[in-house]
Write a protein that holds these residues in place. Sequence first.
Motif, short mmCIF file in Angstrom:
data_model
loop_
_atom_site.label_atom_id
_atom_site.label_comp_id
_atom_site.label_asym_id
_atom_site.label_seq_id
_atom_site.Cartn_x
_atom_site.Cartn_y
_atom_site.Cartn_z
N ILE A 221 -6.05 7.39 -2.46
CA ILE A 221 -4.52 7.18 -2.75
C ILE A 221 -3.79 6.15 -2.05
CG2 ILE A 221 -2.25 8.45 -2.78
CD1 ILE A 221 -4.14 10.93 -3.73
N GLU A 222 -4.28 6.37 -0.62
CA GLU A 222 -3.37 5.46 0.28
C GLU A 222 -3.69 4.00 0.10
OE1 GLU A 222 -3.07 8.11 4.27
OE2 GLU A 222 -4.63 6.98 4.31
N ARG A 223 -4.88 3.72 -0.50
CA ARG A 223 -5.16 2.37 -0.56
C ARG A 223 -4.53 1.60 -2.01
NH1 ARG A 223 -11.53 1.91 0.49
NH2 ARG A 223 -11.72 3.47 -0.99
N ARG B 11 4.75 9.18 4.00
CA ARG B 11 3.62 9.87 4.63
C ARG B 11 3.30 11.13 3.80
NH1 ARG B 11 6.18 14.32 6.48
NH2 ARG B 11 8.42 14.23 6.76
N LEU B 12 2.26 11.96 4.03
CA LEU B 12 2.07 13.41 3.61
C LEU B 12 2.81 14.35 4.28
CD1 LEU B 12 -1.70 12.82 3.08
CD2 LEU B 12 -0.06 12.79 1.36
N ARG C 133 1.01 -1.22 0.03
CA ARG C 133 -0.11 -0.09 0.04
C ARG C 133 1.03 1.20 0.05
NH1 ARG C 133 -4.04 0.02 4.97
NH2 ARG C 133 -2.13 -0.33 5.95
N ILE C 134 0.51 2.13 -0.79
CA ILE C 134 1.15 3.50 -0.74
C ILE C 134 1.21 4.05 0.65
CG2 ILE C 134 1.06 5.85 -1.44
CD1 ILE C 134 0.04 4.89 -4.22
N LEU D 142 -0.98 18.18 -2.82
CA LEU D 142 -0.37 17.36 -1.67
C LEU D 142 0.90 16.83 -2.11
CD1 LEU D 142 -3.56 15.31 -1.05
CD2 LEU D 142 -2.56 17.06 0.35
N THR D 143 1.98 16.53 -1.10
CA THR D 143 3.19 16.07 -1.32
C THR D 143 3.50 14.88 -0.47
OG1 THR D 143 4.29 18.24 -1.61
CG2 THR D 143 5.75 16.46 -1.49
N PHE D 144 3.56 13.74 -1.34
CA PHE D 144 3.77 12.44 -0.63
C PHE D 144 5.28 12.16 -0.49
CE2 PHE D 144 4.46 8.12 -0.65
CZ PHE D 144 3.52 7.64 0.49
#
Length: 369
Positions: free
Chosen positions: A242-244, A30-31, A24-25, A187-189
């Motif tokens: 996005i997280e999934r 983290r963000l 998973r991302i 957003l920045t991952f």
Amino acid sequence: MMKLTKLLLPLCLIASFAWADGVRIKDLGRLSGWRENALVGYGLVTGLAGTGDSQANKATRQSIANVLSQFGVNLPPTDVMSRNVAVVIVNASLPAYARSGDKLDVTVTSLGDARSLVGGSLLLTPLKGANSRVYALAQGALSVGGYKYDLNGNVVQKNHPTVGSVPGGATVEQSVKADLVDQENRLTFVLSDPDFTTASRVATAINSAMGRQLAQARDASAVEIDLPTTPGARLVELITRIERLTVEPDTRARVVINERTGTLVAGGDVRIAKVSISHGELKVSIVTDNSVSQPLLVRQTGPNVRTEVVANSRIDVSEGAGSYLGASGNTVADLVQALTRIKTSTRDIISILRAVKAAGALHAELVVQ
């Protein structure tokens, strides 16, 4: 799904990891803006059974006098007895999106010369952030998990009795909100393990799931995500999608060795170029036998007639037959298996791998702990 293949050796571990269904991302980083904030405070622990700070600690006596003055009791610091009180530093972590009324765990450490904090209670202590603003208030009974008792020079101690904790002892007074969206509505991952390939795969997975170009890998550690401007778009739902998402991360080949414990951990697919290894063993043993020489005639006397101790030393040198191993296109796991079959010790395997790395045949980063 993660498949883990292990080759267990005496004090040696070779691990091979394969990412079958991806990761998973959410588990890869983290963000940006999602972080914990450190809080610190200065307080007093009271109720100690004579194990607090000594009279030589002026800060303790001054702090007690300051506390008493708030209740209308004015005493000079020189008249304050402080053996049942200790000055402490209180630490806590304020998580992102903390709300007023949330409970935090705090750690209390002695700042003076107190012998033990067992049985003490922390007075109301404001906890401040780096901007000197109060975000939480801490108080409560300490949980130390140790003790120290001494009498007439005899000391019995368990763990560290000058460090304690107060589970849920701090109450958040000021809410904190994480700023996840920057001024450009992005957003920045941030990846936990920076890698260009992984960052590119994360951006590709996001764009495929959203059906448009929203994400772009800025560098090896950051993926920028443009927020949609369509009406009804919700930030929480977008982040959840996005997280999934799952991707197959790419990792650099590493071999981690620890000579102190004789531990070796490496990816099972780490490649080794063509190399020849010769390993021998030389043992030198020095043995000394002491014997006593007596005069032949017991009744013989004279200045040079006496018992003499004679030391007989011998040196034994034995060289093992040694071993020769040729490796071509193998992995670290194959090499370690071959070395184990010829009964090579773990520490010798570590030395051989370091030599292989120095020869330029080990295509991996060698991490020595």
